[in-house]
Write an enzyme that holds these catalytic residues in place. Structure first.
Site, PDB file in Angstrom:
ATOM      1  N   SER A 122       0.866  -1.310  -0.015  1.00  0.00           N
ATOM      2  CA  SER A 122      -0.056  -0.069   0.096  1.00  0.00           C
ATOM      3  C   SER A 122       0.841   1.184   0.100  1.00  0.00           C
ATOM      4  O   SER A 122       1.782   1.003   0.538  1.00  0.00           O
ATOM      5  CB  SER A 122      -0.848   0.112   1.404  1.00  0.00           C
ATOM      6  OG  SER A 122      -1.410   1.289   1.563  1.00  0.00           O
ATOM      7  N   TYR A 147      -1.994  -1.277  10.791  1.00  0.00           N
ATOM      8  CA  TYR A 147      -2.152  -1.899   9.489  1.00  0.00           C
ATOM      9  C   TYR A 147      -1.113  -1.424   8.534  1.00  0.00           C
ATOM     10  O   TYR A 147      -0.449  -2.206   8.038  1.00  0.00           O
ATOM     11  CB  TYR A 147      -3.623  -1.391   8.993  1.00  0.00           C
ATOM     12  CG  TYR A 147      -3.717  -1.425   7.529  1.00  0.00           C
ATOM     13  CD1 TYR A 147      -3.794  -2.808   7.092  1.00  0.00           C
ATOM     14  CD2 TYR A 147      -3.498  -0.334   6.542  1.00  0.00           C
ATOM     15  CE1 TYR A 147      -4.009  -3.062   5.788  1.00  0.00           C
ATOM     16  CE2 TYR A 147      -3.756  -0.658   5.103  1.00  0.00           C
ATOM     17  CZ  TYR A 147      -3.646  -1.929   4.878  1.00  0.00           C
ATOM     18  OH  TYR A 147      -3.890  -2.201   3.267  1.00  0.00           O
ATOM     19  N   LYS A 151       2.043  -3.951   6.796  1.00  0.00           N
ATOM     20  CA  LYS A 151       2.427  -3.739   5.374  1.00  0.00           C
ATOM     21  C   LYS A 151       3.971  -3.603   5.363  1.00  0.00           C
ATOM     22  O   LYS A 151       4.634  -4.195   4.374  1.00  0.00           O
ATOM     23  CB  LYS A 151       1.595  -2.620   4.702  1.00  0.00           C
ATOM     24  CG  LYS A 151       0.000  -2.935   4.406  1.00  0.00           C
ATOM     25  CD  LYS A 151      -0.156  -4.261   3.498  1.00  0.00           C
ATOM     26  CE  LYS A 151      -1.453  -4.899   3.676  1.00  0.00           C
ATOM     27  NZ  LYS A 151      -1.663  -6.137   2.814  1.00  0.00           N
TER      28      LYS A 151
HETATM   29  P1  NAD Z   1     -10.832  -7.678   1.280  1.00  0.00           P
HETATM   30  O1  NAD Z   1     -10.866  -7.742   2.828  1.00  0.00           O
HETATM   31  O2  NAD Z   1     -11.866  -7.406   0.594  1.00  0.00           O
HETATM   32  O3  NAD Z   1      -9.919  -9.179   0.742  1.00  0.00           O
HETATM   33  C1  NAD Z   1      -9.160  -9.569   1.768  1.00  0.00           C
HETATM   34  C2  NAD Z   1      -9.491 -11.262   1.833  1.00  0.00           C
HETATM   35  O4  NAD Z   1      -8.648 -11.936   2.591  1.00  0.00           O
HETATM   36  C3  NAD Z   1     -10.959 -11.437   2.187  1.00  0.00           C
HETATM   37  O5  NAD Z   1     -11.583 -12.086   1.345  1.00  0.00           O
HETATM   38  C4  NAD Z   1     -10.819 -12.378   3.365  1.00  0.00           C
HETATM   39  O6  NAD Z   1     -11.696 -12.952   3.945  1.00  0.00           O
HETATM   40  C5  NAD Z   1      -9.309 -12.805   3.254  1.00  0.00           C
HETATM   41  N1  NAD Z   1      -8.572 -13.114   4.493  1.00  0.00           N
HETATM   42  C6  NAD Z   1      -8.268 -12.260   5.488  1.00  0.00           C
HETATM   43  N2  NAD Z   1      -7.401 -12.891   6.413  1.00  0.00           N
HETATM   44  C7  NAD Z   1      -7.306 -14.087   6.017  1.00  0.00           C
HETATM   45  C8  NAD Z   1      -6.404 -15.091   6.386  1.00  0.00           C
HETATM   46  N3  NAD Z   1      -5.848 -15.074   7.417  1.00  0.00           N
HETATM   47  N4  NAD Z   1      -6.550 -16.358   5.749  1.00  0.00           N
HETATM   48  C9  NAD Z   1      -7.187 -16.467   4.772  1.00  0.00           C
HETATM   49  N5  NAD Z   1      -7.832 -15.421   4.078  1.00  0.00           N
HETATM   50  C10 NAD Z   1      -8.046 -14.141   4.668  1.00  0.00           C
HETATM   51  O7  NAD Z   1      -9.612  -6.667   0.968  1.00  0.00           O
HETATM   52  P2  NAD Z   1      -9.085  -5.870  -0.557  1.00  0.00           P
HETATM   53  O8  NAD Z   1      -9.588  -4.358  -0.508  1.00  0.00           O
HETATM   54  O9  NAD Z   1      -9.656  -6.731  -1.413  1.00  0.00           O
HETATM   55  O10 NAD Z   1      -7.677  -6.045   0.047  1.00  0.00           O
HETATM   56  C11 NAD Z   1      -6.775  -7.123  -0.615  1.00  0.00           C
HETATM   57  C12 NAD Z   1      -5.251  -6.612   0.005  1.00  0.00           C
HETATM   58  O11 NAD Z   1      -5.253  -5.442  -0.538  1.00  0.00           O
HETATM   59  C13 NAD Z   1      -5.302  -6.765   1.601  1.00  0.00           C
HETATM   60  O12 NAD Z   1      -4.014  -7.192   1.707  1.00  0.00           O
HETATM   61  C14 NAD Z   1      -5.254  -5.295   1.640  1.00  0.00           C
HETATM   62  O13 NAD Z   1      -4.360  -4.815   2.734  1.00  0.00           O
HETATM   63  C15 NAD Z   1      -4.571  -4.681   0.540  1.00  0.00           C
HETATM   64  N6  NAD Z   1      -4.673  -3.235   0.113  1.00  0.00           N
HETATM   65  C16 NAD Z   1      -5.967  -2.717   0.091  1.00  0.00           C
HETATM   66  C17 NAD Z   1      -6.270  -1.810  -0.375  1.00  0.00           C
HETATM   67  C18 NAD Z   1      -7.529  -0.949  -0.308  1.00  0.00           C
HETATM   68  O14 NAD Z   1      -7.952   0.175  -0.542  1.00  0.00           O
HETATM   69  N7  NAD Z   1      -8.707  -1.944  -0.660  1.00  0.00           N
HETATM   70  C19 NAD Z   1      -5.332  -0.633  -0.209  1.00  0.00           C
HETATM   71  C20 NAD Z   1      -3.905  -1.022  -0.364  1.00  0.00           C
HETATM   72  C21 NAD Z   1      -3.636  -2.438  -0.037  1.00  0.00           C
END
Ligand code: NAD
Ligand code: UDP
Length: 339
Positions: A122, A147, A151
Site C-alpha cells: 500500500s 495496519y 504492510k
Molecule cells: P478484502 O478484505 O476484500 O479481501 C481480503 C480477503 O482476505 C478477504 O476475502 C478475507 O476473507 C481474506 N482473509 C483475511 N485474512 C485471511 C487469512 N488469515 N487467511 C485467509 N484469508 C484471509 O480486502 P481488499 O480490499 O480486497 O484488499 C486485498 C489486499 O490489498 C489486502 O492485503 C489489503 O491490505 C491490500 N490493500 C487494499 C487496499 C484497499 O484500499 N482496498 C489498499 C492497499 C492495499
C-alpha cells in the site's frame, strides 16, 4: 496459481482476470471479510470457476497440503485485514493475521520450492512523503497505524527473504486508492458494517443507506482544503497484477511498483463526480480531520509503465459509474435482499 484472499474485493477482480487469461486458479480464503457469492459471480462472468479452499494462511499444515497436492507455480497474496481504525483497537490481531500469516505463507512456499510472489502492499508505507508525486525510490516512512506498519513489516521481511535466497522473485505492489467495480455490476466492494473508505461511504449515502458523509477536514493545504488521493479503478489494478506477474518471469529479487494513476482528486471533487454519475445528491458536512490522515498522496506511475507496460486507463467518470452500477444493483452487497 494460488490466490490468497481471492474472494475479497481486489482478489475477486484479479481472479476473474486470471481466469479470462486462461490461468488455472486456486483461491484460499477464510471468508472473514468476504463471501463465496463473489466467486459464484466470477463464474457467471467468465464461465469458469476457480478452485476454492476455505482456510487460513496461518494454517501451515493446510498450506503444505495445498502445495503438495495442487500445481502451484506462483502466489498472489491478497489475504489480510485492512481496517485502519480496527487495527488501532486490535493490533495483535492485525500483526498476527497480516505479518505472521505472511511469514507462514512464505515458509510453506519455500518448503514447496515456490518462490514467485505478488504481494498487496500500500502507498501507506511511504508515510508522509515530502513531495508529490511519490516515486518507488522514495524512502519508506512511518505509517501512522498498525495496519500500515503490518504492510511495511511484510515488505521488509520479503526483502530479507530475497537477500537470503536468490531464487525468490517478488513484486511489492503499492496500491494507491482502489475504487470502482467490474462494469457488469456483478462484483464489487462489499464492506461489512459502516464503510471506512470514502467511496463506499459516498455510495451508501447516495443509495440511501447512510444519511450524510462526514468530510474529514477542509483546512488541508490542498486545492479546496479537503484531502487529495490517487483513486485507481480496480479493473486497472487487476490488469497491473497480471502484468507484474508476467514481468516476474524475467526478474529476480524484490521489485516495487506503484499502482496509481498519477492524478489526485479531493474529497469534494469525488462527491461532485459521484453526484454526476449517479444523478443522486450526496449530502455532507465538514467534520474534524481524521487522526493519522495526510493532506495529499498521489503516485508517479512511470516506473510501472516503463517496466510493466502498464498504465491506468480508466478515468474518474468510469470509476464513479461502475461504483454506482455495483451499489445500485446490489444495495446490500452480496447478501441476499431481505424478503
Ligand atoms: P478484502 O478484505 O476484500 O479481501 C481480503 C480477503 O482476505 C478477504 O476475502 C478475507 O476473507 C481474506 N482473509 C483475511 N485474512 C485471511 C487469512 N488469515 N487467511 C485467509 N484469508 C484471509 O480486502 P481488499 O480490499 O480486497 O484488499 C486485498 C489486499 O490489498 C489486502 O492485503 C489489503 O491490505 C491490500 N490493500 C487494499 C487496499 C484497499 O484500499 N482496498 C489498499 C492497499 C492495499
Ligand atoms: N474521507 C472522508 N470521509 C470519510 C472517509 C474518508 O472525508 O468518511 C477522506 C479521508 O480523510 C481522505 C480520503 O477521504 O482524505 C480517502 O480516505 P480513505 O479512507 O478512503 O483512504 P485513505 O485515507 O486510506 O487514503
Amino acid at each position: 496459481m494460488l490466490v490468497t484472499g481471492g474472494a475479497g474485493y481486489i482478489g475477486s477482480h484479479v481472479v476473474l482476470a486470471l481466469l479470462e487469461a486462461g490461468q488455472d486458479v486456486l483461491v484460499l480464503d477464510n471468508l472473514s471479510n468476504s463471501s463465496l457469492e463473489s466467486l459464484a459471480r466470477v463464474e457467471r462472468l467468465c464461465g469458469r470457476a476457480p478452485r476454492f479452499v476455505e482456510g487460513d494462511i496461518r494454517d501451515r499444515a493446510l498450506l503444505d497440503r495445498l502445495f503438495a497436492e495442487q500445481r502451484i507455480g506462483a502466489v498472489m497474496h491478497f489475504a489480510g485485514l485492512k481496517a485502519v481504525g480496527e487495527s488501532v483497537q486490535q493490533p495483535l490481531r492485525y500483526y498476527e493475521n497480516n505479518v505472521a500469516g505472511s511469514v507462514t505463507l512464505c515458509q510453506a512456499m519455500a518448503a514447496a520450492g515456490v518462490f514467485r510472489l505478488v504481494f498487496s502492499s500500500s502507498a501507506t508505507v511511504y508515510g508522509e512523503p515530502p513531495q508529490m508525486p511519490i516515486r518507488e525510490d522514495f524512502p519508506t516512512g512511518t505509517p501512522t497505524n498498525p495496519y500500515g506498519r503490518s504492510k511495511l513489516m511484510v515488505e521488509e521481511i520479503l526483502r530479507d527473504l530475497s537477500l537470503s535466497e536468490p531464487r525468490w522473485n517478488i513484486a511489492l505492489l503499492r496500491y494507491f486508492n482502489p475504487v470502482g467495480a467490474h462494469p457488469s455490476g456483478l462484483i464489487g466492494e462489499d464492506p461489512q458494517g459502516i464503510p471506512n473508505n470514502l467511496l463506499p461511504y459516498i455510495s451508501q449515502v447516495a443509495v440511501g443507506k447512510l444519511k450524510e458523509l462526514a468530510v474529514f477536514g477542509d483546512d488541508y493545504p490542498t486545492v479546496d482544503g479537503t484531502g487529495v488521493r490517487d483513486y485507481i479503478h480496480v479493473m486497472d489494478l487487476a490488469d497491473g497484477h497480471l502484468k507484474a506477474l508476467a514481468a516476474l518471469a524475467e526478474r529476480n529479487g524484490v521489485n516495487v511498483w506503484n499502482l496509481g494513476t498519477g492524478t489526485g482528486y479531493s474529497v469534494l471533487q469525488m462527491i461532485h463526480a459521484f453526484e454526476q454519475a449517479s444523478g443522486r445528491s450526496v449530502p455532507y458536512r465538514i467534520a474534524p480531520r481524521r487522526a493519522g490522515d495526510i493532506a495529499e498522496c498521489w503516485a508517479d506511475p512511470a516506473l510501472a509503465e516503463q517496466e510493466l507496460g502498464w498504465k491506468a486507463r480508466r478515468g474518474l467518470a468510469e470509476m464513479m459509474a461502475d461504483t454506482w452500477r455495483w451499489q445500485s444493483n446490489n444495495p446490500d452487497g452480496y447478501r441476499p435482499a431481505s424478503a
